[in-house]
Design a protein around this motif. Sequence first.
Motif, short mmCIF file in Angstrom:
data_model
loop_
_atom_site.label_atom_id
_atom_site.label_comp_id
_atom_site.label_asym_id
_atom_site.label_seq_id
_atom_site.Cartn_x
_atom_site.Cartn_y
_atom_site.Cartn_z
N UNK A 52 0.87 -1.18 0.00
CA UNK A 52 0.00 0.00 0.00
C UNK A 52 0.91 1.23 0.00
N UNK A 53 1.18 1.73 -1.21
CA UNK A 53 2.12 2.85 -1.37
C UNK A 53 1.59 3.78 -2.45
N UNK A 54 2.09 5.01 -2.45
CA UNK A 54 1.67 6.00 -3.44
C UNK A 54 2.92 6.74 -3.93
N UNK A 55 3.32 6.51 -5.18
CA UNK A 55 4.52 7.18 -5.69
C UNK A 55 4.43 8.70 -5.61
N UNK A 56 3.19 9.23 -5.59
CA UNK A 56 3.02 10.68 -5.50
C UNK A 56 3.23 11.17 -4.07
N UNK A 57 3.14 10.26 -3.12
CA UNK A 57 3.24 10.64 -1.71
C UNK A 57 4.10 9.61 -0.96
N UNK A 58 5.41 9.57 -1.30
CA UNK A 58 6.25 8.47 -0.78
C UNK A 58 6.50 8.52 0.72
N UNK A 59 6.13 9.61 1.39
CA UNK A 59 6.36 9.70 2.83
C UNK A 59 5.09 9.52 3.65
N UNK A 60 4.00 9.13 3.03
CA UNK A 60 2.75 8.95 3.76
C UNK A 60 2.97 8.10 5.02
N UNK A 61 2.55 8.59 6.20
CA UNK A 61 2.88 7.87 7.44
C UNK A 61 2.27 6.48 7.54
N UNK A 62 1.18 6.24 6.84
CA UNK A 62 0.54 4.92 6.94
C UNK A 62 0.86 4.00 5.77
N UNK A 63 1.86 4.38 4.98
CA UNK A 63 2.25 3.50 3.87
C UNK A 63 2.88 2.23 4.41
#
Length: 295
Positions: A52-63
């Motif tokens: 569960x990751x988002x290349x647009x938001x690589x620092x998302x705390x819940x990734x």
Amino acid sequence: MNDRMSTTELAGIARQARWHIINTVTTSKAGHIGGPLSATDLLVNLYFRQLNIDPENPQSPDRDRFILSKGHSAIGLYSVLALRGFFPEEELSTFDHGDSRLQGHPDMKITPGVDVSTGSLGQGLSVGAGIALAAKKQGRDFHTWVLTGDGEMEEGMIWETVLSAPRYGLDNLTLIADLNGLQQYGWNVAETDRFDRSEPLGHVDLEKVFTGFGWNAVTIDGHDYEQIAEAFDAAEADRGKAGKPTVILARTTKGHGISFTSGTYKWHNGVATPEQLELARQELQAEIQAEETAR
Ligand SMILES: Cc1ncc(C[n+]2csc(CCOP(=O)(O)OP(=O)(O)O)c2C)c(N)n1
Ligand SMILES: [Mg+2]
């Protein structure tokens, strides 16, 4: 990815990744080949099917977190990150240059998508356990995955975490062991055979050992996409329920996917000649064409 890709699509991405690996190392004139290639199918399934990751938001705390503990396989991770959209594929050609974001070993401070800096073997599992423990303490619902090499698993620090992770009930932690049976050279067992190619862990019943320490343990073929998906899904389904971490013992072939690098320690690292690079291109391209015809 939540909208799951087919095995055929994933295999096509893996061939692109393998081409990036050998082509990039050849262009940069330095780098590892065998370890990245043995881990490619595991990495592609993680990044294109599981995390569960988002290349647009690589620092998302819940990734979800991924730690390439065998950091020398950085070009394998970078190839997959580029294909997944964390940075442009063209940037791969800067690999290992002094001013590049893509250093010879992963650097979490400069590379989008890299969660932990690695390269000194043996450390990634304990970092992963720390992240998984912090997630539990903070009530965050994400999964932490760690990939180690089998030579790397000779490091004592690995076993300190194998011992302690079940004590903390880290069912949000999964270790994937890339058991390709080879490390850099082999063991110095006899003067006549300095490069003995015996498996680093060939004498150990790893399922029994991990189970004995309190882990869930499953052995798979690390190049079989059905088995990879099933093991990854089961490990993730255990999060918050099983009360113990999972190890996926992935049997792989070092250098897998290219004829002359497959199954030999001699391509642990190395630079292909123009003829070898062309052969690799043809082999990977030929497979892509065969697959397209079969569709
Ligand atoms: C602490 C430490 N010792 C030695 C090295 C040098 N080194 C880099 S890769 C490697 C072999 C690793 O073998 P394995 O873990 O089996 O990796 P793979 O076969 O997947 O390439 C060694 C000894 C290192 N990076 N860190
Ligand atoms: Mg190995």
